[in-house]
Every structure is written in structure tokens, then in C-alpha cells.
Write an enzyme that holds these catalytic residues in place. Structure first.
Site, PDB file in Angstrom:
ATOM      1  N   CYS A   1      -7.324  -3.287   0.778  1.00 20.08           N
ATOM      2  CA  CYS A   1      -6.049  -3.469   0.136  1.00 20.08           C
ATOM      3  C   CYS A   1      -6.659  -4.312  -1.091  1.00 20.08           C
ATOM      4  CB  CYS A   1      -5.038  -3.657   0.847  1.00 20.08           C
ATOM      5  SG  CYS A   1      -3.450  -4.265  -0.032  1.00 20.08           S
TER       6      CYS A   1
ATOM      7  N   GLU B   1      -5.221   3.326  -2.080  1.00 23.50           N
ATOM      8  CA  GLU B   1      -6.256   3.596  -1.635  1.00 23.50           C
ATOM      9  C   GLU B   1      -6.288   4.989  -2.277  1.00 23.50           C
ATOM     10  OE1 GLU B   1      -9.064   2.047  -0.012  1.00 23.50           O
ATOM     11  OE2 GLU B   1      -7.532   0.226   0.422  1.00 23.50           O
TER      12      GLU B   1
END
Length: 222
Positions: A2, A105
Site C-alpha cells: 500500500c 494500486e
């Protein structure tokens, strides 16, 4: 992994959601593109009393001579967290929760990096499992830092990336924060398939300094 996330909840709403006393110096919200080394809002618990506190995203182990005295530790892998010197004590005694609305992402298409925004399908806030650490620098200056715990991605999300943040459910918060005894290790797992939803967003989110509501808007995909 992340590496970027968004948080649109007001600070007072977060304090109410977590039943946590808010500190005065929390970063302003909404934030549409939170990046490593920036301050983030973090929930901690001490003797059963929760606080919503600002911390630098980027865990700094105590032995670093400077803030940048080693790798930038924005994530902690769940599979090895108990064995890594940087995280072993923190995962036992300094667990926290990092609120988020969504995270980003990227996939690759040729030379292009294509960003995706990932959120809960039920539209509820995300509660990332985290670790925190106080670091004392020159002249005893105190910096409080944190990292997001990650795990292997759920089967559906793995089409985008092989890693994801550990996302806690509300019923698990007390255990993760150390308020409900021991045995938090089983919480460090992927969300069930179907929990999350995602869509393509503008490549402008690739700019670390940008902070626009449009960063979360879906864009058409071929």
C-alpha cells in the site's frame, strides 16, 4: 503493498467512529492522495483509552541515526512481521489502526502505469492494521511514525496486485488494539473475496503533490 491512499472522513467523524479522543494537530481532511512521509491520522489505545493522533507514515526504527538512515518502511509484511527486528516489538505492544476511504494500486500497460482506486463495496471506511514507533532524533526531538501491515491479496484483488493492506472489521478493533487480550495474529489476513470494489482513475494521481477530488472519480476503461 500500500503506497498511496485517500481519506475523506472529517476528523470529528473519525473520532466519533473510533470513540477516540482527537489530538489538536491532526492533518486536515479530505485528502485524496496521501503519500509516504506525510502525516496521517492514527488510532491508538492505552489502558483502554483510544486516541486519534497524527503520525508520520514511514516507520523509523529506534536504531536509525537519521529519519532517512535506512529503508523507508511504509509497509510491514504480515508473514514476517514477528521476526523482523524493526517490527517484532511493535507488533506485540504498539499496534494501531489507520483510517482510509480507499487506496491506490497500479497496473502496467506497455510503459504506462495505470492507477486504480480500491474501496469497500459497502462504502464503509477502511481500517488498516498498523504499527507505530516513537523515534528520537538529534537533540532528543521526538517523531512518532507508523507503517501499514500488508498481506497476500485476496483472490479477486490479485488481478491488480499480489499484496494488499490488512483491513480490519469493526468487531476486530479491540483485539488488534490490545484491548481484548492476546491472539491478534489471525487478523492479519486478506479480506474475503467480494469485500472490495475498484475502478480506474486518472493518471494525475501519479503526481505525489496532487490532491484533487477528481482523483477518486472513475474513468472509462477499454
Amino acid at each position: 503493498m500500500c503506497g498511496r491512499f485517500a481519506l475523506t472522513l472529517p476528523n470529528d467523524a473519525m473520532a466519533q467512529l473510533f470513540d477516540a479522543a482527537p489530538h489538536n494537530a491532526l492533518p486536515d481532511t479530505p485528502r485524496y492522495n496521501i503519500c509516504p512521509t506525510q502525516e496521517v491520522a492514527v488510532v491508538t489505545s492505552q489502558n483502554g483509552a483510544r486516541a486519534l493522533r497524527p503520525m508520520r507514515w514511514g516507520f523509523v526504527p529506534q536504531w536509525y541515526k537519521t529519519v532517512s538512515g535506512g529503508p523507508l518502511l511504509i509497509n510491514a509484511r504480515a508473514e514476517t512481521i514477528a521476526d523482523k527486528p524493526a517490527f517484532a516489538k511493535a507488533v506485540r505492544t504498539r499496534r494501531c489502526v489507520i483510517p482510509a476511504t480507499s487506496f491506490f494500486e497500479w497496473t502496467k500497460e506497455g510503459e504506462d502505469k495505470l492507477p486504480w482506486s480500491i474501496a469497500r463495496k459497502d462504502t464503509q471506511p477502511m481500517m488498516f492494521a498498523g504499527l507505530w514507533q516513537d523515534w528520537r532524533g538529534p537533540e532528543d526531538a521526538l517523531l512518532t511514525t507508523c507503517a501499514i501491515v500488508t498481506c497476500a491479496a485476496s483472490p479477486d484483488l490479485s488481478a491488480l496486485h499480489h499484496r494488499m493492506p490488512v483491513i480490519l472489521e469493526p468487531a476486530s478493533l479491540a483485539l488488534w488494539l490490545g484491548e481484548a487480550g492476546h491472539g491478534a495474529a489471525p487478523l492479519m489476513r486478506a479480506t474475503p473475496a467480494g469485500t472490495l470494489t475498484w475502478h480506474r482513475v486518472t493518471a494525475q494521481v501519479n503526481r505525489a503533490r496532487g490532491n484533487e477530488p477528481a482523483f477518486l472519480d472513475p474513468i472509462p476503461t477499454p
